[in-house]
Design a protein around this motif. Structure first.
Motif, PDB file in Angstrom:
ATOM      1  N   ASN A  15       0.820  -1.207   0.000  1.00 56.37           N
ATOM      2  CA  ASN A  15       0.000   0.000   0.000  1.00 56.37           C
ATOM      3  C   ASN A  15       0.855   1.259   0.000  1.00 56.37           C
ATOM      4  O   ASN A  15       0.682   2.156  -0.834  1.00 56.37           O
ATOM      5  N   TRP A  16       1.845   1.319   0.917  1.00 59.36           N
ATOM      6  CA  TRP A  16       2.552   2.575   1.119  1.00 59.36           C
ATOM      7  C   TRP A  16       3.692   2.820   0.131  1.00 59.36           C
ATOM      8  O   TRP A  16       3.916   3.952  -0.292  1.00 59.36           O
ATOM      9  N   LYS A  17       4.398   1.782  -0.269  1.00 62.33           N
ATOM     10  CA  LYS A  17       5.535   2.048  -1.165  1.00 62.33           C
ATOM     11  C   LYS A  17       5.065   2.607  -2.507  1.00 62.33           C
ATOM     12  O   LYS A  17       5.734   3.463  -3.093  1.00 62.33           O
ATOM     13  N   ASP A  18       3.933   2.153  -2.987  1.00 65.92           N
ATOM     14  CA  ASP A  18       3.411   2.684  -4.255  1.00 65.92           C
ATOM     15  C   ASP A  18       3.108   4.168  -4.134  1.00 65.92           C
ATOM     16  O   ASP A  18       3.398   4.955  -5.045  1.00 65.92           O
ATOM     17  N   LYS A  19       2.522   4.558  -3.023  1.00 67.28           N
ATOM     18  CA  LYS A  19       2.170   5.967  -2.806  1.00 67.28           C
ATOM     19  C   LYS A  19       3.429   6.823  -2.653  1.00 67.28           C
ATOM     20  O   LYS A  19       3.545   7.905  -3.241  1.00 67.28           O
ATOM     21  N   TRP A  20       4.395   6.338  -1.848  1.00 70.81           N
ATOM     22  CA  TRP A  20       5.615   7.110  -1.616  1.00 70.81           C
ATOM     23  C   TRP A  20       6.360   7.388  -2.920  1.00 70.81           C
ATOM     24  O   TRP A  20       6.770   8.516  -3.184  1.00 70.81           O
ATOM     25  N   PHE A  21       6.547   6.355  -3.706  1.00 70.09           N
ATOM     26  CA  PHE A  21       7.418   6.507  -4.878  1.00 70.09           C
ATOM     27  C   PHE A  21       6.685   7.167  -6.050  1.00 70.09           C
ATOM     28  O   PHE A  21       7.303   7.814  -6.877  1.00 70.09           O
ATOM     29  N   GLY A  48      23.984  -8.896 -10.909  1.00 75.11           N
ATOM     30  CA  GLY A  48      23.285 -10.135 -10.591  1.00 75.11           C
ATOM     31  C   GLY A  48      21.800  -9.935 -10.739  1.00 75.11           C
ATOM     32  O   GLY A  48      21.341  -8.909 -11.266  1.00 75.11           O
ATOM     33  N   LYS A  49      21.046 -10.892 -10.249  1.00 73.03           N
ATOM     34  CA  LYS A  49      19.601 -10.820 -10.418  1.00 73.03           C
ATOM     35  C   LYS A  49      18.963  -9.833  -9.454  1.00 73.03           C
ATOM     36  O   LYS A  49      17.881  -9.320  -9.718  1.00 73.03           O
ATOM     37  N   SER A  50      19.614  -9.587  -8.328  1.00 74.15           N
ATOM     38  CA  SER A  50      19.032  -8.646  -7.369  1.00 74.15           C
ATOM     39  C   SER A  50      20.077  -8.274  -6.329  1.00 74.15           C
ATOM     40  O   SER A  50      21.165  -8.852  -6.277  1.00 74.15           O
ATOM     41  N   LEU A  51      19.720  -7.320  -5.491  1.00 72.96           N
ATOM     42  CA  LEU A  51      20.559  -6.982  -4.346  1.00 72.96           C
ATOM     43  C   LEU A  51      20.679  -8.190  -3.422  1.00 72.96           C
ATOM     44  O   LEU A  51      19.721  -8.944  -3.258  1.00 72.96           O
ATOM     45  N   HIS A  52      21.850  -8.364  -2.817  1.00 67.22           N
ATOM     46  CA  HIS A  52      21.969  -9.406  -1.808  1.00 67.22           C
ATOM     47  C   HIS A  52      21.867  -8.764  -0.429  1.00 67.22           C
ATOM     48  O   HIS A  52      21.861  -7.539  -0.282  1.00 67.22           O
ATOM     49  N   ILE A  53      21.794  -9.575   0.583  1.00 67.08           N
ATOM     50  CA  ILE A  53      21.560  -9.073   1.936  1.00 67.08           C
ATOM     51  C   ILE A  53      22.715  -8.194   2.418  1.00 67.08           C
ATOM     52  O   ILE A  53      22.539  -7.295   3.229  1.00 67.08           O
ATOM     53  N   GLY A  54      23.929  -8.440   1.876  1.00 65.55           N
ATOM     54  CA  GLY A  54      25.066  -7.596   2.229  1.00 65.55           C
ATOM     55  C   GLY A  54      24.900  -6.176   1.727  1.00 65.55           C
ATOM     56  O   GLY A  54      25.273  -5.209   2.404  1.00 65.55           O
ATOM     57  N   HIS A  55      24.330  -6.011   0.508  1.00 63.74           N
ATOM     58  CA  HIS A  55      24.003  -4.677   0.011  1.00 63.74           C
ATOM     59  C   HIS A  55      23.065  -3.984   0.998  1.00 63.74           C
ATOM     60  O   HIS A  55      23.216  -2.803   1.312  1.00 63.74           O
ATOM     61  N   ALA A 107      18.867  -5.657 -14.644  1.00 65.68           N
ATOM     62  CA  ALA A 107      19.385  -5.568 -13.265  1.00 65.68           C
ATOM     63  C   ALA A 107      19.006  -4.240 -12.620  1.00 65.68           C
ATOM     64  O   ALA A 107      18.676  -4.194 -11.431  1.00 65.68           O
ATOM     65  N   ALA A 108      19.036  -3.155 -13.386  1.00 69.77           N
ATOM     66  CA  ALA A 108      18.686  -1.841 -12.835  1.00 69.77           C
ATOM     67  C   ALA A 108      17.230  -1.834 -12.359  1.00 69.77           C
ATOM     68  O   ALA A 108      16.910  -1.274 -11.301  1.00 69.77           O
ATOM     69  N   VAL A 109      16.359  -2.472 -13.141  1.00 66.37           N
ATOM     70  CA  VAL A 109      14.948  -2.574 -12.747  1.00 66.37           C
ATOM     71  C   VAL A 109      14.813  -3.408 -11.475  1.00 66.37           C
ATOM     72  O   VAL A 109      14.111  -3.031 -10.527  1.00 66.37           O
ATOM     73  N   ASP A 110      15.514  -4.547 -11.448  1.00 70.14           N
ATOM     74  CA  ASP A 110      15.415  -5.459 -10.303  1.00 70.14           C
ATOM     75  C   ASP A 110      16.009  -4.843  -9.036  1.00 70.14           C
ATOM     76  O   ASP A 110      15.443  -4.981  -7.945  1.00 70.14           O
ATOM     77  N   TYR A 111      17.150  -4.163  -9.185  1.00 70.68           N
ATOM     78  CA  TYR A 111      17.796  -3.544  -8.016  1.00 70.68           C
ATOM     79  C   TYR A 111      16.929  -2.411  -7.456  1.00 70.68           C
ATOM     80  O   TYR A 111      16.810  -2.246  -6.243  1.00 70.68           O
ATOM     81  N   LYS A 112      16.356  -1.648  -8.361  1.00 65.44           N
ATOM     82  CA  LYS A 112      15.500  -0.548  -7.918  1.00 65.44           C
ATOM     83  C   LYS A 112      14.286  -1.088  -7.174  1.00 65.44           C
ATOM     84  O   LYS A 112      13.898  -0.566  -6.117  1.00 65.44           O
ATOM     85  N   LYS A 113      13.681  -2.143  -7.711  1.00 63.48           N
ATOM     86  CA  LYS A 113      12.526  -2.755  -7.037  1.00 63.48           C
ATOM     87  C   LYS A 113      12.920  -3.258  -5.659  1.00 63.48           C
ATOM     88  O   LYS A 113      12.170  -3.080  -4.685  1.00 63.48           O
ATOM     89  N   ALA A 114      14.114  -3.876  -5.549  1.00 67.13           N
ATOM     90  CA  ALA A 114      14.565  -4.387  -4.259  1.00 67.13           C
ATOM     91  C   ALA A 114      14.717  -3.254  -3.249  1.00 67.13           C
ATOM     92  O   ALA A 114      14.369  -3.406  -2.074  1.00 67.13           O
ATOM     93  N   MET A 115      15.231  -2.123  -3.689  1.00 67.36           N
ATOM     94  CA  MET A 115      15.399  -0.980  -2.793  1.00 67.36           C
ATOM     95  C   MET A 115      14.044  -0.397  -2.400  1.00 67.36           C
ATOM     96  O   MET A 115      13.849   0.018  -1.250  1.00 67.36           O
TER      97      MET A 115
END
Length: 809
Positions: A15-21, A48-55, A107-115
């Motif tokens: 609900n909230w992330k859609d509104k914020w961004f 890679g396919k996405s951010l890892h937990i270390g990121h 990757a840019a799309v996937d990383y952005k979504k992860a963030m």
């Protein structure tokens, strides 16, 4: 009893992330009247396919801090982008069977979504990508300016090479399984070090400024020391020796010319003089040279000192003795002159080498112990930095060691045997790669062999799409071009390294869409310097120096209005697997962040990462900690069902104001883990309440907002009965709560008591005691009394509410 609310993290977050961004509520406003804060976190390689937990560990702490600053009334810039060129993306594309362009686009799309899934408070209107032609146009423009100023030049440099793959980056080379030399990561081919013409940036030309201007910034002392050590500034002398029975000469750099004690010369295995000195049939020497060339500089420096005699000599200027020329692993071609003079009586490294090979060891300095006999073990070596007096050194005898070195330099310059110089351990930055995936270098080779730059209006020189992307040189059609006179010419096929785009990305964030310049000067003046730069410890030296150099150059040509980009650097630690080892697929200990978010939610993931400990530490991933943090978020959310319009209990009010006071200080000091501890303590208190005052609740929700943005937004909107979403009503745009000092004041504290700096007791005392009152209470403690007994108290150090230290005789 109020009915508990049911916590559904997935529903709340979606609900909230859609509104914020959609509304970009974290927008940084150019030229706002609010005081600015520019908080920077190193942009990731989307490889890679996405951010890892270390990121996520690396970004969560600065992101929480940026939210806190925004609520404190600052105009906060917290941007993000993608460091897309270079080997990580190229390697990923090769393994995936796609082009680097395709790999980065996804990757840019996937990383952005992860963030966004993590709720990161990023101003996405400033997103950049270093492989975007509109971005690297200005990387190329800056390189062109460096070339025009003589700071980008071609130079023979040692690189890894094999006949099957050509030139390789350091990251593409591995130790051979049998321990003999190195092999390529792809194919396992034998590799060696070869001299190849490379583009390099003359960073040493800025070395003195890079050192001096550290006084302008607030880096930690350890960071400044690392910068200075990397630069490695040394003042010394180049001494030239004539090789006997040859026209060749060898020039040695030294900071300590104890030449009456020089008994040998060492040259690097790559030194060009060797082709003139060593016969082709001397297989012992050439085999040794080939073996050394297969090792990295780091390997050669860390291994036991070894060498081979060339069979040739030079004459010592002052002793008139013939001294041998050796090739050894500890001489490096790109350090100093690639040759050193061995003075084994007064340098421990030289002593070990001379002892091993039976080279004479002469004493020309006597140490403070007065011993003037033979030097037979390393502990008898008096070297630079030690105190001593000269002996066996002609007119220098009796002179202090340090003074004698300067007199020797004077003498050698007068005789024409040497010349004073300043050298730097820092080498020119190799700035070209024989790879496809990088910024094309905007230069062309004319028919007469000269080089000219591509015109500004023709920038960017775009990277052509290639299915087989091993090297630009394979694209014959792209290589062929014309020069400024219309004559046939060919493009430079080397590309820039990964460092290129990351040398200035922080500047582009302030004006990401400017087509006329790197960034508007007024915007740069408003936002710079970066107030705090978060990144990995691995980048604290090289990246920091390279980017500072780049920025200083831009200042020199008028492209930026100041000469230091960052005011403060915070170096982060590392997140290990649950087993305490670095995360790797082979170990099977990699944590999938998507699984964490699906099972526990972003708020729990965020606080579990921030709760691990100080940002600069290294920690194992703690699944139990994640469960506990999820329980905390759930408890807070469910407590929202007990909120009512009732008068606040005094006890709860006091606890709230203490919470606000403590978390404010802890956030300012970046002690996020202890701030979370305070939130846990307060949560345990309100959990026991039948009803919670709405005024207390609203301030509490503000406190948790930087840590748990999704739940905080949900609870804030409910508490204020906001129906329709309006960005100005977001909890994240509210003001951080203030505390009442009279309520937040601690009535009793635990006071640590030390004896001669060692903790001996902790006593419970009233807050804000005077020194005499604190001493009196401390002396009544039996442990403290037993330590003091009849001893004299020489001094008392008292920091109110912090510590009391008795210094005894």
């Amino acid at each position: 009893m109020a009915q508990l609310k049911q916590y559904n993290h997935e529903k709340i977050e979606n609900n909230w992330k859609d509104k914020w961004f959609k509304d970009n509520i974290y927008e940084a406003v150019d030229f706002s009247e609010k005081p600015k804060k520019y908080i920077l976190a190193e942009l990731p390689y989307p490889s890679g396919k996405s951010l890892h937990i270390g990121h996520m560990m690396r970004y969560t702490v600065p992101e929480i801090y940026s939210r806190f600053l925004r609520m404190k009334g600052y105009n906060v810039l917290f941007p993000m982008g993608w460091d897309s060129f270079g080997l990580p993306a190229e390697t990923y594309a090769q393994k995936a069977g796609i082009t680097p362009q395709e790999a980065i686009a996804q990757a840019a799309v996937d990383y952005k979504k992860a963030m966004q899934d993590m709720g990161y408070a990023i101003d996405w209107s400033r997103e950049i990508n270093t492989c975007d032609p509109d971005y690297y146009k200005w990387t190329q423009w800056t390189f062109k300016k460096l070339w025009e100023k003589g700071l980008a030049v071609q130079k023979e440099m040692p690189v890894w090479w094999c006949k099957e793959l050509g030139v390789l980056a350091d990251e593409e080379v591995l130790p051979a399984p049998d321990g003999d030399g190195r092999i390529s990561e792809r194919g396992g081919y034998k590799v060696e070090r070869k001299q190849f013409k490379q583009w390099v940036l003359d960073i040493p030309a800025y070395a003195d400024r890079l050192i001096a201007d550290l006084d302008k910034v607030d880096y930690q002392d350890s960071v400044k020391a690392a910068q200075k050590a990397w630069i490695g500034r040394k003042e010394g002398i180049n001494i030239t020796y004539q090789v006997l029975e040859s026209n060749a000469t060898i020039t040695c750099f030294t900071t300590t010319p104890v030449n009456w004690g020089a008994t040998f010369i060492v040259v690097a295995p790559e030194h060009p003089v060797l082709t003139a000195l060593v016969d082709k049939g001397n297989t012992e020497v050439w085999n040794f040279i080939d073996r050394m060339k297969a090792q990295s500089d780091l390997e050669r420096e860390s291994k036991e000192k070894e060498g081979v005699f060339t069979g040739r000599y030079v004459k010592n200027h002052v002793t008139n003795k013939d001294i041998p020329i050796w090739v050894a692993n500890f001489a490096l071609m790109d350090v100093g002159t690639g040759a050193v003079q061995g003075c084994p009586g007064h340098d421990r490294r030289d002593f070990e080498f001379a002892k091993k090979y039976g080279i004479p060891i002469a004493r020309v300095v006597v140490g403070e112990d007065g011993y003037d006999g033979p030097i037979e073990n390393v502990n008898q070596v008096v070297q630079a930095g030690d105190k001593g007096k000269m002996v066996n050194s002609d007119f220098l005898d009796g002179m202090e060691f340090a003074e004698a070195m300067q007199k020797t330099m004077d003498y050698f310059e007068e005789k024409g045997w040497g010349k004073r110089v300043v050298t730097y351990k820092m080498r020119p930055q190799v700035f070209s790669r024989q790879r496809y995936w990088g910024e094309p270098i905007p230069l062309i080779y004319k028919q007469d062999g000269t080089i000219e730059a591509v015109a500004d209006e023709a920038l960017p020189v775009e990277l052509p799409p290639m299915k087989n992307f091993a090297s630009l040189s394979e694209n014959k059609e792209w290589v062929q071009t014309i020069d400024s006179a219309g004559n046939p010419a060919r493009r430079e096929t080397d590309t820039m390294p990964t460092w290129a785009g990351s040398n200035w990305y922080y500047l582009r964030y302030v004006d990401p869409n400017n087509a006329e310049m790197l960034a508007d000067l007024n915007k740069t003046k408003y936002w710079f310097p970066v107030d705090m730069y978060f990144g990995t410890a691995a980048h604290t030296t090289a990246h920091l120096l390279y980017s500072r150099f780049w920025f200083k150059f831009l200042y020199d040509i008028g492209a930026v209005p100041l000469d230091e980009p960052y005011m403060y650097r915070m170096s982060g630690g590392m997140l290990l697997g649950p087993d305490g080892h670095a995360m790797s697929k082979t170990r099977g200990n990699v944590i999938n962040p998507q699984e964490v978010l699906e099972s526990y939610g972003a708020d729990a993931a965020r606080i579990s990462l921030a709760f691990l400990g100080p940002y600069e530490g290294t920690y194992p991933w703690n699944p139990q900690g994640l469960v506990a943090c999820h329980r905390l978020v759930k408890t807070i959310y469910e407590a929202g069902g007990k909120v009512a319009s009732v008068k606040a209990e005094q006890k709860t009010l006091v606890k709230l104001h203490k919470l606000i006071k403590k978390t404010t200080r802890m956030m300012e000091e970046l002690k996020l883990n202890t701030a979370i501890s305070e939130i846990m303590i307060f949560t345990n208190h309100i959990k026991k309440l039948e009803k919670i005052s709405d005024e207390i609740w609203k301030d509490f929700v503000k406190v948790i907002a930087p840590f748990m943005p999704f739940v905080a937004e949900e609870l804030w909107q409910e508490a204020n009965s906001f129906g329709e979403w309006k960005k100005e009503n977001s909890v994240h745009l509210q003001t951080w709560p203030k505390f009442d000092e009279s309520l937040a004041k601690e009535e009793e504290i635990n006071l640590p008591i030390q004896i001669n700096g060692k903790m001996r007791a902790i006593i419970l005392v009233p807050a804000d005691l005077s020194e005499d009152e604190a001493k009196e209470l401390a002396m009544k403690d039996t442990t403290i009394a037993s330590h003091i007994k009849e001893k004299e108290i020489k001094k008392v150090v008292y920091v109110p509410n912090k510590i009391l230290n008795f210094v005894l005789s």
